[in-house]
Design a protein around this motif. Structure first.
Motif, PDB file in Angstrom:
ATOM      1  N   UNK A  32       1.990   1.013   1.439  1.00  0.00           N
ATOM      2  CA  UNK A  32       2.792   1.371   2.638  1.00  0.00           C
ATOM      3  C   UNK A  32       1.822   1.954   3.736  1.00  0.00           C
ATOM      4  N   UNK A  33       1.921   1.021   4.678  1.00  0.00           N
ATOM      5  CA  UNK A  33       0.902   1.027   5.811  1.00  0.00           C
ATOM      6  C   UNK A  33       0.538  -0.373   6.083  1.00  0.00           C
ATOM      7  N   UNK A  34       0.460  -1.123   5.236  1.00  0.00           N
ATOM      8  CA  UNK A  34       0.391  -2.842   5.537  1.00  0.00           C
ATOM      9  C   UNK A  34       1.121  -3.466   6.340  1.00  0.00           C
ATOM     10  N   UNK A  35       0.821  -4.017   7.494  1.00  0.00           N
ATOM     11  CA  UNK A  35       1.789  -4.611   8.363  1.00  0.00           C
ATOM     12  C   UNK A  35       2.467  -5.560   7.860  1.00  0.00           C
ATOM     13  N   UNK A  71       4.659   0.780  -3.968  1.00  0.00           N
ATOM     14  CA  UNK A  71       3.804   1.302  -5.110  1.00  0.00           C
ATOM     15  C   UNK A  71       3.372   2.601  -4.573  1.00  0.00           C
ATOM     16  N   UNK A  72       3.842   3.328  -3.547  1.00  0.00           N
ATOM     17  CA  UNK A  72       3.561   4.537  -3.160  1.00  0.00           C
ATOM     18  C   UNK A  72       4.375   5.694  -3.747  1.00  0.00           C
ATOM     19  N   UNK A  73       3.862   6.933  -3.527  1.00  0.00           N
ATOM     20  CA  UNK A  73       4.790   8.270  -3.954  1.00  0.00           C
ATOM     21  C   UNK A  73       6.092   8.066  -3.326  1.00  0.00           C
ATOM     22  N   UNK A 115      -1.763   8.270  -1.639  1.00  0.00           N
ATOM     23  CA  UNK A 115      -0.456   8.091  -2.402  1.00  0.00           C
ATOM     24  C   UNK A 115       0.295   7.163  -1.800  1.00  0.00           C
ATOM     25  N   UNK A 116      -0.526   6.378  -0.857  1.00  0.00           N
ATOM     26  CA  UNK A 116       0.237   5.388  -0.324  1.00  0.00           C
ATOM     27  C   UNK A 116       0.271   3.940  -0.992  1.00  0.00           C
ATOM     28  N   UNK A 117      -0.453   3.858  -1.838  1.00  0.00           N
ATOM     29  CA  UNK A 117      -1.068   2.489  -2.732  1.00  0.00           C
ATOM     30  C   UNK A 117      -2.228   1.946  -2.349  1.00  0.00           C
TER      31      UNK A 117
END
Length: 206
Positions: free
Chosen positions: A57-60, A86-88, A155-157
């Protein structure tokens, strides 16, 4: 942002580069195989399903893929759309809001990456995740579509997880597989829709 907050944000971002514990990864399901069964996933009676496994979560590229999936969920309501992160759960919920909402897609948080491993999705190499091609694709995506990397947390993966997408028919058999492309690959959902016996609609590359 204060210096201390910036330092904390950078530290959290660096956590996404840590290599996670190794897991036993099953072979990637092939077209015609029965889809892996799990209590975390359910197949609705009479409806085909498209499942997308996202990177962190954060990957464009995860954001672009998720936006395309939510567009698919509205243009093809007869298809059950599922996104796996794969994040919380907390990070997943916030990220969904940040990227525009889940619309008619279901989202499952899998921080232990058990579902990823069950569907044959393991860890990538540094070249796959951070090579020149990946960096160039990320810059193109930001420049052309305004989708940039978002700051993530521990926790974002992690950045080494491979993503992928699958189409499953109402009987629970795999009919479409999209795994193994570069980090910047966004699944061609039109192909998945057609493999499930539905005519591809418009607006799937949102």
């Amino acid at each position: 942002m204060s210096v201390s907050l910036l330092a904390n944000a950078i530290q959290e971002e660096l956590q996404s580069f840590r290599t996670p514990p190794e897991k036993h990864v099953a072979p990637v399901p092939k077209v015609g195989d029965r889809a892996p069964e799990s209590a975390q996933l359910s197949w609705p009676s009479g409806r085909p399903t498209i499942i997308v496994f996202l990177r962190h979560c954060g990957c464009p590229f995860a954001e672009k893929t998720f936006r395309a999936l939510t567009a698919l969920s509205t243009t093809h309501p007869e298809i059950h759309c599922i996104a796996i992160t794969q994040a919380s759960q907390a990070v997943t919920d916030k990220w969904i809001i940040d990227v525009g909402g889940e619309w008619d897609a279901d989202v499952v948080a899998d921080p232990a990456r058990d579902l990823y491993a069950q569907w044959g999705l393991g860890l990538s190499s540094a070249w796959y995740a951070m090579g020149p091609g990946a960096v160039y694709s990320a810059l193109r995506l930001g420049r052309d579509e305004g989708i940039w990397n978002r700051l993530t947390t521990a926790e974002g993966g992690n950045r080494w997880q491979v993503g992928g997408a699958f189409g499953v028919d109402p009987a629970g058999f795999v009919r479409w597989v999209c795994v193994g492309g570069g980090v910047g690959e966004v699944p061609a959902f039109e192909e998945g829709v057609e493999a499930l016996g539905r005519p591809a609609g418009v607006g799937l590359a949102a």
